[in-house]
Write an enzyme that holds these catalytic residues in place. Structure first.
Site, PDB file in Angstrom:
ATOM      1  CB  SER A  52      36.220 126.953  -9.710  1.00  0.00           C
ATOM      2  OG  SER A  52      37.108 127.088 -10.806  1.00  0.00           O
ATOM      3  CG  ASP A  90      43.240 128.628  -7.780  1.00  0.00           C
ATOM      4  OD1 ASP A  90      43.836 129.690  -7.528  1.00  0.00           O
ATOM      5  OD2 ASP A  90      42.051 128.582  -8.138  1.00  0.00           O
ATOM      6  CD  GLU A 122      40.881 131.732  -2.774  1.00  0.00           C
ATOM      7  OE1 GLU A 122      40.393 131.807  -1.620  1.00  0.00           O
ATOM      8  OE2 GLU A 122      40.326 131.119  -3.708  1.00  0.00           O
ATOM      9  CD  GLU A 189      35.795 135.179  -6.804  1.00  0.00           C
ATOM     10  OE1 GLU A 189      36.941 134.674  -6.752  1.00  0.00           O
ATOM     11  OE2 GLU A 189      34.755 134.504  -6.811  1.00  0.00           O
TER      12      GLU A 189
HETATM   13  O1  KIV Z   1      39.039 128.843  -8.905  1.00  0.00           O
HETATM   14  C1  KIV Z   1      38.678 129.692  -9.740  1.00  0.00           C
HETATM   15  O2  KIV Z   1      38.027 129.388 -10.745  1.00  0.00           O
HETATM   16  C2  KIV Z   1      39.019 131.081  -9.471  1.00  0.00           C
HETATM   17  C3  KIV Z   1      38.410 132.121 -10.353  1.00  0.00           C
HETATM   18  C4  KIV Z   1      36.980 132.298 -10.031  1.00  0.00           C
HETATM   19  C5  KIV Z   1      39.154 133.389 -10.321  1.00  0.00           C
HETATM   20  O3  KIV Z   1      39.741 131.362  -8.574  1.00  0.00           O
END
Ligand code: KIV
Length: 271
Positions: A52, A90, A122, A189
């Site tokens: 994000s 991530d 994911e 989510e």
């Molecule tokens: O990238 C992110 O902030 C996320 C959260 C919304 C779980 O994956």
């Protein structure tokens, strides 16, 4: 004994223990040193260096454009600030889907170059081979099911996922596959609360919800959203704990006014 040496860092094992004794897990995103220091000192259990960052730090419409190098830059800055929280990073879009060797290389770069604690990916069955290969290298993996923003062009919408039975059953299967593979937790989510509760009860690993209701073992929010920095995003699940957009706008306007009116700097604010 110094205060620092009394800090007991959060580990993946401690998260499982928290689930077992019914203690909820608090997780927030951070992308830079100063924010991560505040978030860690305030007692957060898990910091997610989320992709994000593509939205809130870089201003992209989706999470797809962020690169592995950019994620490593953000993660390094966060890790340098954190004393207690578990730091999860991530894997960005395009660095793990469809090729488990590429996935492992990406995960190794994150762990080596950032010294973070774990990575997040994911998807379910479709990325299982990559998940297994990364786990077999000793890298802890957090799963992410339900609304998976890296697949936005497949779904075409950010609305609630798994409302239909077939998708809900696939999500339950995927959650079990991730747990059996060895993931230490899974983000759920934007799915119906009843489904998230069912998954949380069936799994022994913790579930961390975002827009997935109170039955999850923990909750996560994007820090810019919960602090009210980012005003353009108001989904129903978001609770705003501050209105920093207004606080910051007022502060900057006041500064502009003070500079223009020669009020700043005054005699005490100079050498
Ligand atoms: O990238 C992110 O902030 C996320 C959260 C919304 C779980 O994956």
């Amino acid at each position: 004994m110094s205060v620092e040496s009394t800090v007991r860092p959060v580990t993946t094992l401690r998260l499982t223990e928290m689930k077992q004794r019914g203690e909820k897990i608090a997780m927030l995103t951070s992308y830079d040193f100063s924010m991560a220091k505040i978030v860690d000192n305030a007692g957060i259990d898990v910091i997610l260096v989320g992709d994000s960052a593509a939205n809130v730090m870089a201003g992209y419409e989706s999470t797809l454009p962020i690169t592995l190098d950019a994620m490593i830059y953000h993660a390094r800055s966060v890790v340098r600030a954190v004393k207690r929280a578990l730091v999860v990073v991530d894997l960005p879009f395009g660095t793990y889907q469809g090729n488990s060797k590429t996935a492992l290389d990406s995960a190794i770069r994150i762990m080596k170059e950032t010294e973070a604690d774990a990575i997040k990916m994911e998807g379910g069955e479709e990325i299982l081979e990559s998940v297994q290969r990364i786990l077999s290298a000793g890298i802890p993996v957090m799963g992410h099911l339900g609304l998976t923003p890296q697949s936005i062009h497949k779904f075409g919408t950010y609305s609630v996922r798994a409302k239909e039975e077939a998708e809900a059953e696939k999500l339950v299967r995927d959650a079990h596959l991730l747990e059996e593979a060895g993931c230490f937790a899974v983000v759920l989510e934007k799915i119906p609360a009843a489904l998230a509760t069912r998954v949380s009860q069936e799994l022994t690993i913790p579930t961390i919800g975002i827009g997935a209701g109170a039955g999850c073992d923990g909750q996560v929010l994007v820090i810019h959203d919960m602090l009210g920095i980012n005003k353009g995003f108001s989904p129903r699940f978001l609770r705003r704990y501050a209105d920093l957009h207004t606080v910051m706008t007022d502060a900057v306007s006041q500064y502009v006014e003070d500079v223009k009116s020669l009020d700043f700097p005054n005699e005490k604010e100079q050498y």
